[in-house]
Design an enzyme around this catalytic site. Structure first.
Site, PDB file in Angstrom:
ATOM      1  N   GLU A  89     -34.663  17.183 113.157  1.00 51.43           N
ATOM      2  CA  GLU A  89     -35.361  15.940 113.480  1.00 51.43           C
ATOM      3  C   GLU A  89     -34.668  15.248 114.652  1.00 51.43           C
ATOM      4  O   GLU A  89     -33.440  15.215 114.740  1.00 51.43           O
ATOM      5  CB  GLU A  89     -35.362  15.013 112.259  1.00 51.43           C
ATOM      6  N   ASP A 149     -36.851  18.709 108.757  1.00 54.32           N
ATOM      7  CA  ASP A 149     -35.879  17.758 109.303  1.00 54.32           C
ATOM      8  C   ASP A 149     -34.477  18.345 109.421  1.00 54.32           C
ATOM      9  O   ASP A 149     -33.749  18.040 110.363  1.00 54.32           O
ATOM     10  CB  ASP A 149     -35.826  16.501 108.425  1.00 54.32           C
TER      11      ASP A 149
END
Length: 252
Positions: free
Chosen positions: A80, A108
């Site tokens: 992310e 992420d």
């Protein structure tokens, strides 16, 4: 809300959030609630990974200060915050190296200890509702899901919370602090309710008049991460930079 974001989040996080929004054609000065949500999500991802390492025996350990042994490696790879092209490059590299299946959507984090991708969620609603939405979207048992709320609740795949209680408590404390700071500024209701947010946006635009769209004063601090992303994810010094902003927000 924009002023709150710039006051309460580390400049590096703010810069990454702005870059992410602009990549998708969104304006942080207009979609301020999304701006705040992205900054919050980025910070939680960083806090999730900070201090967690893997030693030479493959065991997960926590190192909070000092210069750790050179044999230590970060337990989590942060995906992310990267631009999409670089993020997919990292994901492909991980898949080729570890043999895990390539996810349909960008996750992420990657957990080198558990050998799995992780999706982090931060919700203003009930955790189980948001968890189900994430699970229905991802449709993969390979990706681990961990949801946090601003009320201190959390939910994770198979009740596997990955981190120790202290690390999770640090994240929950930060989220609670953000909520309290928003509430003290009269921003929380609009952050939670899209309808209230639209009303507030119209009010803000009307009050700004002909000045809308003009650049506002921003921090002159420039993150090295914008010059080259890789050192940020691997450099232990980022911990100290982020840590200072975790449990406090500057008042107006």
């Amino acid at each position: 809300m924009e002023d709150f974001v710039r006051q309460c989040f580390n400049p590096m996080i703010v810069e990454l959030a702005e870059k992410t929004m602009k990549e998708y054609g969104e304006d942080p000065k207009i979609e301020t609630n999304k701006f705040a949500a992205i900054c919050t999500h980025l910070e939680v991802c960083f806090m999730y990974s900070d201090f967690h390492f893997i030693d030479e025996r493959g065991e997960s350990i926590i190192v909070e200060s000092g210069d750790p042994n050179a044999l230590l490696k970060h337990r989590f790879e942060i995906i992310e915050g990267r631009d999409r092209a670089m993020a997919w490059t990292v994901v492909n590299s991980i898949c080729n190296t570890t043999g895990v299946d390539k996810p349909k959507f960008l996750p992420d984090l990657y957990d080198y200890k558990e050998n799995r991708f992780t999706e982090i969620g931060v919700t203003r609603r009930e955790v189980h509702i948001y968890y189900l939405e994430k699970a229905n979207k991802i449709k993969s048992e390979e990706t681990h899901i961990h949801i946090f709320s601003f009320t201190g609740e959390e939910m994770a795949t198979k009740a596997d919370y990955t981190l120790d209680e202290e690390s999770r408590a640090r994240i929950k404390t930060r989220l609670f602090t953000i909520r309290q700071e928003m509430a003290s500024r009269g921003l929380w209701d609009s952050f939670v309710s899209p309808r209230e947010a639209k009303r507030q946006l119209k009010k803000d635009l009307k009050s700004q008049g002909p000045c809308v769209g003009l650049p506002t004063k921003v921090s002159h601090l420039t993150s090295p991460a914008l010059k080259t992303l890789e050192p940020m994810w691997m450099d232990l010094n980022r911990t100290a930079a982020l840590r200072a902003s975790f449990l406090k927000c500057r008042k107006k």
